[in-house]
Design a protein around this motif. Structure first.
Motif, PDB file in Angstrom:
ATOM      1  N   SER A 134      47.809 131.270  46.814  1.00 15.68           N
ATOM      2  CA  SER A 134      46.514 131.047  46.167  1.00 15.68           C
ATOM      3  C   SER A 134      45.896 132.337  45.645  1.00 15.68           C
ATOM      4  O   SER A 134      44.998 132.289  44.791  1.00 15.68           O
ATOM      5  CB  SER A 134      45.552 130.350  47.128  1.00 15.68           C
ATOM      6  N   PHE A 187      54.102 129.608  49.832  1.00 12.02           N
ATOM      7  CA  PHE A 187      53.960 128.626  48.761  1.00 12.02           C
ATOM      8  C   PHE A 187      54.179 127.224  49.336  1.00 12.02           C
ATOM      9  O   PHE A 187      55.294 126.833  49.656  1.00 12.02           O
ATOM     10  CB  PHE A 187      54.988 128.894  47.651  1.00 12.02           C
ATOM     11  N   THR A 188      53.102 126.457  49.522  1.00 13.56           N
ATOM     12  CA  THR A 188      53.088 125.016  49.841  1.00 13.56           C
ATOM     13  C   THR A 188      54.186 124.614  50.830  1.00 13.56           C
ATOM     14  O   THR A 188      55.195 124.005  50.473  1.00 13.56           O
ATOM     15  CB  THR A 188      53.194 124.163  48.565  1.00 13.56           C
ATOM     16  N   ARG A 223      53.639 122.111  42.293  1.00 10.56           N
ATOM     17  CA  ARG A 223      53.649 123.000  43.451  1.00 10.56           C
ATOM     18  C   ARG A 223      55.084 123.400  43.794  1.00 10.56           C
ATOM     19  O   ARG A 223      56.018 122.627  43.637  1.00 10.56           O
ATOM     20  CB  ARG A 223      53.012 122.320  44.676  1.00 10.56           C
ATOM     21  N   PRO A 258      59.352 124.765  41.407  1.00  9.79           N
ATOM     22  CA  PRO A 258      58.140 123.951  41.373  1.00  9.79           C
ATOM     23  C   PRO A 258      58.429 122.500  40.990  1.00  9.79           C
ATOM     24  O   PRO A 258      59.311 122.211  40.180  1.00  9.79           O
ATOM     25  CB  PRO A 258      57.271 124.641  40.313  1.00  9.79           C
ATOM     26  N   ASP A 287      41.085 124.303  43.278  1.00  9.26           N
ATOM     27  CA  ASP A 287      42.502 123.994  43.085  1.00  9.26           C
ATOM     28  C   ASP A 287      43.061 124.793  41.908  1.00  9.26           C
ATOM     29  O   ASP A 287      42.335 125.198  41.005  1.00  9.26           O
ATOM     30  CB  ASP A 287      42.695 122.497  42.810  1.00  9.26           C
ATOM     31  N   THR A 291      51.957 126.397  41.048  1.00  9.98           N
ATOM     32  CA  THR A 291      52.449 127.566  41.773  1.00  9.98           C
ATOM     33  C   THR A 291      53.965 127.624  41.620  1.00  9.98           C
ATOM     34  O   THR A 291      54.640 126.588  41.530  1.00  9.98           O
ATOM     35  CB  THR A 291      52.092 127.520  43.272  1.00  9.98           C
TER      36      THR A 291
END
Length: 327
Positions: A134, A187-188, A223, A258, A287, A291
């Motif tokens: 983020s 990352f997520t 994402r 992604p 948001d 990413t």
């Protein structure tokens, strides 16, 4: 390897901390786990994660607020800790809009307390800490992944701002006091034992209950979903390879692949063998659109190569979910 100094894992009742601590125990390390076990999401899940450590040789748990600098320093001193994996933080982009001061204490004061403890620890080897994708802000995805040397000066949420601030504090402490540090931009992360506030988990709750899901950003977001086992590979690979004395580095850790939100939902529907009723919603404050991790630096350092694609990872999550919730 249990003759080595213990490794402190903060946030050990959390998703990533739980998985990291188990992997370290598996290879013979002694792990000192710390967590406040707050109620940001159901504490029962955190307690269930902690229960998986019962009977594991080499593990001890301390219920503690990492922002309590005196308590953290005392623990590091008493246990002779020389390596720390600092994962404790107040998570959640949307939660930070309504609860900003929770981030001041957990993320900023907590990070400072951990660094202070590390800099006074005799023979300290390496601090690895959690940052976040983020920090890149709402960056156009383009054809290449986000790179660590790109500016990270425009966070669009307080959560992101605190994570970037932690990076800057670590940079200053490395320069001032000379102990090695590595910040990992996650990352997520997803998978079994995950966080209920994450989209894939909350969608599953609603799909299994026969309720509609709210799809933000009109489904146009993407994402870089990263399976938990791949994340742990990267954490431990980085931990084992500290920078030179006084060094501080930032590394992306992601799937480097992604996936669009609608594709994720379709994959989840197949894993659950149920179709979701979708309500399309606009983008929420804080948001970001997409990413995408460039992991070349982490790969060069550790050989990191994410192996688990979304279909397999969500399948494993769905199996765990059915077993854990008995549905």
């Amino acid at each position: 390897m249990r003759g080595n100094a213990p490794i402190l894992v903060t946030g050990v009742a959390g998703f990533i901390g739980h998985a990291t601590a188990h992997r370290l125990l598996d290879r013979g390390e002694t792990v000192v786990g710390v967590d406040i076990v707050n109620d940001y999401y159901d504490p029962a899940l955190k307690q269930a994660r902690l229960a998986t450590f019962e009977g594991r040789e080499g593990f001890s748990f301390h219920r503690m607020d990492v922002a309590d600098a005196e308590a953290v320093a005392g623990l590091v001193r008493e246990r002779g800790i020389t390596r720390v994996v600092h994962l404790a933080a107040q998570a959640g982009v949307r939660y930070s809009i309504a609860n900003p001061f929770a981030y001041e204490r957990s993320n900023l004061a907590g990070h400072l307390a951990v660094m202070e403890a590390c800099r006074h620890a005799p023979g300290f080897v390496h601090l690895v800490y959690a940052s976040s994708s983020s920090v890149y802000g709402d960056k156009p995805m383009g054809g290449q992944g986000f790179r660590e040397d790109e500016p990270a000066a425009s966070p669009v949420s307080l959560y992101a701002a605190t994570k970037r601030a932690c990076e800057l504090m670590s940079q200053s402490y490395a320069a001032l006091y000379g102990f090695p540090q590595t910040g990992l931009r996650f990352f997520t992360v997803y998978g079994p034992w995950g966080r209920p506030d994450m989209a894939y988990f909350s969608f599953t709750d609603r799909i299994m209950a026969g309720q509609p899901i709210e799809v933000y950003g009109e489904g146009r977001m993407a994402r870089d979903f990263t399976y938990i086992d791949d994340i742990v590979d990267g954490i431990i690979g980085a931990l084992d390879r500290p920078p030179e004395t006084g060094g501080h580095r930032i590394l992306n850790i992601g799937g480097s692949h992604p996936v669009g939100l609608m594709e994720m939902i379709a994959t989840l529907e197949r894993a659950l063998d149920r179709e979701a009723v979708k309500i399309m919603k606009p983008m929420q404050p804080g948001d970001v659109t997409a990413t995408y991790a460039d992991v070349s630096r982490l790969h060069a350092l550790t050989g990191y190569a994410p192996r688990v694609r979304l279909q397999e990872g969500l399948g494993r999550f769905a199996d765990w979910y059915r077993g854990y919730f008995r549905v």
